[in-house]
Every structure is written in C-alpha cells, then in structure tokens.
Design a protein around this motif. Structure first.
Motif, PDB file in Angstrom:
ATOM      1  N   PRO A   2      15.575   2.896   6.168  1.00 29.08           N
ATOM      2  CA  PRO A   2      14.834   3.553   7.162  1.00 29.08           C
ATOM      3  C   PRO A   2      15.502   3.452   8.636  1.00 29.08           C
ATOM      4  CG  PRO A   2      14.063   1.291   6.693  1.00 29.08           C
ATOM      5  CD  PRO A   2      15.153   1.467   5.768  1.00 29.08           C
ATOM      6  N   ILE A   3      14.815   4.151   9.558  1.00 24.87           N
ATOM      7  CA  ILE A   3      15.168   3.972  10.788  1.00 24.87           C
ATOM      8  C   ILE A   3      14.251   3.014  11.359  1.00 24.87           C
ATOM      9  CG2 ILE A   3      15.993   6.197  11.449  1.00 24.87           C
ATOM     10  CD1 ILE A   3      13.277   7.166  12.285  1.00 24.87           C
ATOM     11  N   TYR A  12       6.376   7.392  16.274  1.00 21.20           N
ATOM     12  CA  TYR A  12       6.205   6.593  14.857  1.00 21.20           C
ATOM     13  C   TYR A  12       4.925   7.234  13.984  1.00 21.20           C
ATOM     14  CZ  TYR A  12       5.294   2.505  12.065  1.00 21.20           C
ATOM     15  OH  TYR A  12       4.971   1.595  11.042  1.00 21.20           O
ATOM     16  N   LEU A  15       5.775  10.459  12.410  1.00 13.64           N
ATOM     17  CA  LEU A  15       6.764  10.558  11.041  1.00 13.64           C
ATOM     18  C   LEU A  15       6.235   9.657   9.953  1.00 13.64           C
ATOM     19  CD1 LEU A  15      10.020   9.440  13.398  1.00 13.64           C
ATOM     20  CD2 LEU A  15       9.506  11.798  12.341  1.00 13.64           C
ATOM     21  N   ILE A  20       7.912  10.007   6.478  1.00 13.65           N
ATOM     22  CA  ILE A  20       9.293   9.554   7.021  1.00 13.65           C
ATOM     23  C   ILE A  20       9.505   8.029   6.804  1.00 13.65           C
ATOM     24  CG2 ILE A  20      10.890   9.737   8.599  1.00 13.65           C
ATOM     25  CD1 ILE A  20      10.856  12.373   7.368  1.00 13.65           C
ATOM     26  N   VAL A  22      10.101   4.956   8.179  1.00  8.08           N
ATOM     27  CA  VAL A  22      10.755   3.975   9.193  1.00  8.08           C
ATOM     28  C   VAL A  22      10.029   2.610   9.074  1.00  8.08           C
ATOM     29  CG1 VAL A  22      10.483   6.122  10.830  1.00  8.08           C
ATOM     30  CG2 VAL A  22       8.452   4.746  10.594  1.00  8.08           C
ATOM     31  N   LEU A  55      14.808  11.845  15.584  1.00  4.88           N
ATOM     32  CA  LEU A  55      14.511  10.728  14.639  1.00  4.88           C
ATOM     33  C   LEU A  55      14.205  11.161  13.161  1.00  4.88           C
ATOM     34  CD1 LEU A  55      12.355   8.451  16.988  1.00  4.88           C
ATOM     35  CD2 LEU A  55      14.495   7.882  16.241  1.00  4.88           C
ATOM     36  N   ARG A  56      13.680  12.156  13.003  1.00  7.52           N
ATOM     37  CA  ARG A  56      13.303  12.905  11.787  1.00  7.52           C
ATOM     38  C   ARG A  56      14.850  13.010  11.151  1.00  7.52           C
ATOM     39  NH1 ARG A  56      10.788  17.096  13.640  1.00  7.52           N
ATOM     40  NH2 ARG A  56       8.507  16.322  13.252  1.00  7.52           N
ATOM     41  N   SER A  59      16.414   9.920   9.953  1.00  4.37           N
ATOM     42  CA  SER A  59      15.618   8.896   8.891  1.00  4.37           C
ATOM     43  C   SER A  59      16.221   9.360   7.729  1.00  4.37           C
ATOM     44  CB  SER A  59      14.282   9.239   9.124  1.00  4.37           C
ATOM     45  OG  SER A  59      14.147  10.593   8.481  1.00  4.37           O
TER      46      SER A  59
END
Length: 308
Positions: A2-3, A12, A15, A20, A22, A55-56, A59
């Motif tokens: 993950p990120i 956050y 996502l 996603i 995270v 961020l997407r 990830s």
C-alpha cells in the motif's frame, strides 16, 4: 503493497471507498521493510483534488510508499491554511533530508514567463536541491516545462489554442524501462496553454546529448522524456486526471468566457452531454508503476544518506 498516508488526509476516505490499498502510519511502523520515501511538490491550485489523483496512481505499486507533501511559500491562495499546516512541509523543513523519489506537479501558469512566476526562485532552489537529495524526480506538465528550461535551457511556447484532450501517442524508443509493457500506441491526456517543441531539444546540444524522447503525439506534441540515467523524467501531460477532469475544465473555461474548444477526442461524438469513456488509466498506472519500480526502487541506495 500500500501507500502510507495520514489518515486525516481528505484523500484517505475517498481512496478507501474505491478499494485502494492504503495503510495508516501506525501500521506502517510495525512492518519490517524498507519503504520508499516519496515527496510530492504540489503546485496545483486545487491541492486536495491533485493529492487524490496522484495517490490513486501510486497505490498500484507492489512497494510500500511513505508519502509526504511539499509546498512553496507563495502558493497559498486556493487551499485552506489548516490543510496546508496539517499535511504539507515547507522547503526549509525538509531541505536536510533525502528522498527516494520526488514528483513535481503542473501549475496553471503557462502564460507567464518562468521568471515572472511568484515562486520561481524557490522552485529553482528545490530543483537544484533535488539533484543531490532525491534519487529520481518525475516532473508533470508545467513542472516538466519548468525543469527542462531550468536544467537544459529548453524554452516553452504559448499555443494559439489550449491543448486539451485525449491524444494518441506512439513510442519512439521502446527499449527503455520507463515504457516497459506499453503498447505501441496508447492514449494520454494533455491540458495546457504552452508546449515544448521537439526541434528546440534536437537543436540544443546540451539537451539533445542528455535527453531521450520516449513518446510523441502528432496532435498533442511531446509527451514523455527522460535524461540518460533516468533520474529525471518529464511528462508533459496529465496521466493522473480522472474521467471528469477535462470536462470540468472545459465548463470552467466556458463560464470565464474563454471560448474554449471542446476537448479533443474526449466527449463521444463531441457531444458534451455524453459521458466520456476512460481510455488512459491503464497507461497512467503503468507509467507511475514503472517509474517507482525501475527508476526509484531498483536504483536508489538502500541507505538514503548515500544518495548524491
């Protein structure tokens, strides 16, 4: 993998809703691995939107990424002070540190001379700092034009009309790791009022000796370049854009009476009432994954202090 981002960051929850992967800082601290430390210099006015888009894409790498955000001091008009103070660092706060990777976003200042941008001197300091404190830097849109000008003297040129749309690109040098897995032809978004011209690079000995042109579009122009060792990557478009971003920009420009052209190859049959179909996400994801894997993870020293 993950990120790793702050749980309070607005991106956050969005996502998480999109499934996603995270994790929070607490969980990351318990994992016995060497994460990649990625710094994002966000110059976009709508910072929360840009944060989520980037961020997407990040990830999807199999590595754990620790993400931090950087801002310039004179870029504070469009984002709340609370958000900037909570989630962003200033250059003075990070200038003694080293990072595996840096992303420099675009900014809607293409119509200004570089030297007339209010934060140009600070940006140049960051560019020069990154030479010895970051292993590989990914420059996006205006950020790419600014870096090409700063490092190689490559000028930008204003376009007669905004370059806006989804353009078909082809690979020119497919043997490079950054484009590993790319199709011979792929789609990517451009949204800009200026361009970097191929001939300005080919006729500039300093640029032509150090830069490799990887992808080009006859309609959209230069898209993807890197320097010889891959520590600088330049993307003149916006692989991170969501499906509705170009449409929102088009309506915004209409409201401002800028008489914009309908984005190229974006609305089906150029009908603004029809929903666009995404055909650039796979390329954008692979571009970011390849940069993280081949230009950052595979090359950066295990000890960050050994970056030079």
């Amino acid at each position: 993998m993950p990120i790793n981002i702050n749980k309070e960051l607005p991106a956050y929850s969005k996502l998480i809703e999109e499934n996603i992967f995270v994790i929070t800082e607490d969980r990351a601290a318990r994992q016995d691995i060497r994460p990649m430390n990625i710094l994002i210099l966000n110059l976009m006015p709508q910072k929360i939107v840009a944060e989520t888009q980037l961020l997407r894409l990040l990830s999807n790498t199999p590595l754990q990424l620790n993400i931090e955000f950087l801002r310039v001091l004179r870029d504070t008009k469009h984002t709340s002070k609370d958000h900037l103070e909570s989630f962003y660092r200033t250059f003075e706060e990070i200038r003694t540190r080293k990072f595996d990777g840096l992303i420099v976003t675009g900014a809607p200042v293409e119509n200004l001379r570089f030297e007339d941008v209010s934060y140009w001197s600070e940006l140049c300091r960051i560019f020069d700092w990154a030479e010895h404190h970051v292993y590989s830097t990914l420059y996006i849109c205006w950020g790419a034009m600014a870096a090409l000008y700063h490092f190689y003297g490559v000028p930008k040129h204003r376009t007669t009309r905004k370059v806006s749309g989804v353009y078909r690109h082809h690979l020119e040098n497919p043997g490079y790791s950054l484009t590993r897995g790319f199709d011979d032809y792929f789609h990517a978004i451009h949204s800009r009022h200026a361009e970097v011209r191929r001939e300005d690079i080919e006729n500039n000995p300093r640029a032509s000796d150090q830069l490799v042109l990887l992808s080009y579009s006859p309609e959209g122009g230069l898209y993807l370049l890197q320097n010889n060792n891959g520590r600088k990557v330049f993307v003149t478009g916006h692989a991170e854009y969501e499906i509705g971003t170009l449409g929102q920009e088009y309506l915004r420009d209409q409201d401002r009476s800028l008489n914009p052209d309908i984005p190229y190859n974006y609305f089906p049959e150029n009908d603004t009432e029809k929903m666009p179909q995404m055909n650039w996400r796979a390329h954008g994801t692979l571009l970011f994954v390849n940069w993280i894997n081949y230009h950052v993870y595979q090359e950066t020293p295990y000890r960050l202090e050994d970056i030079h």
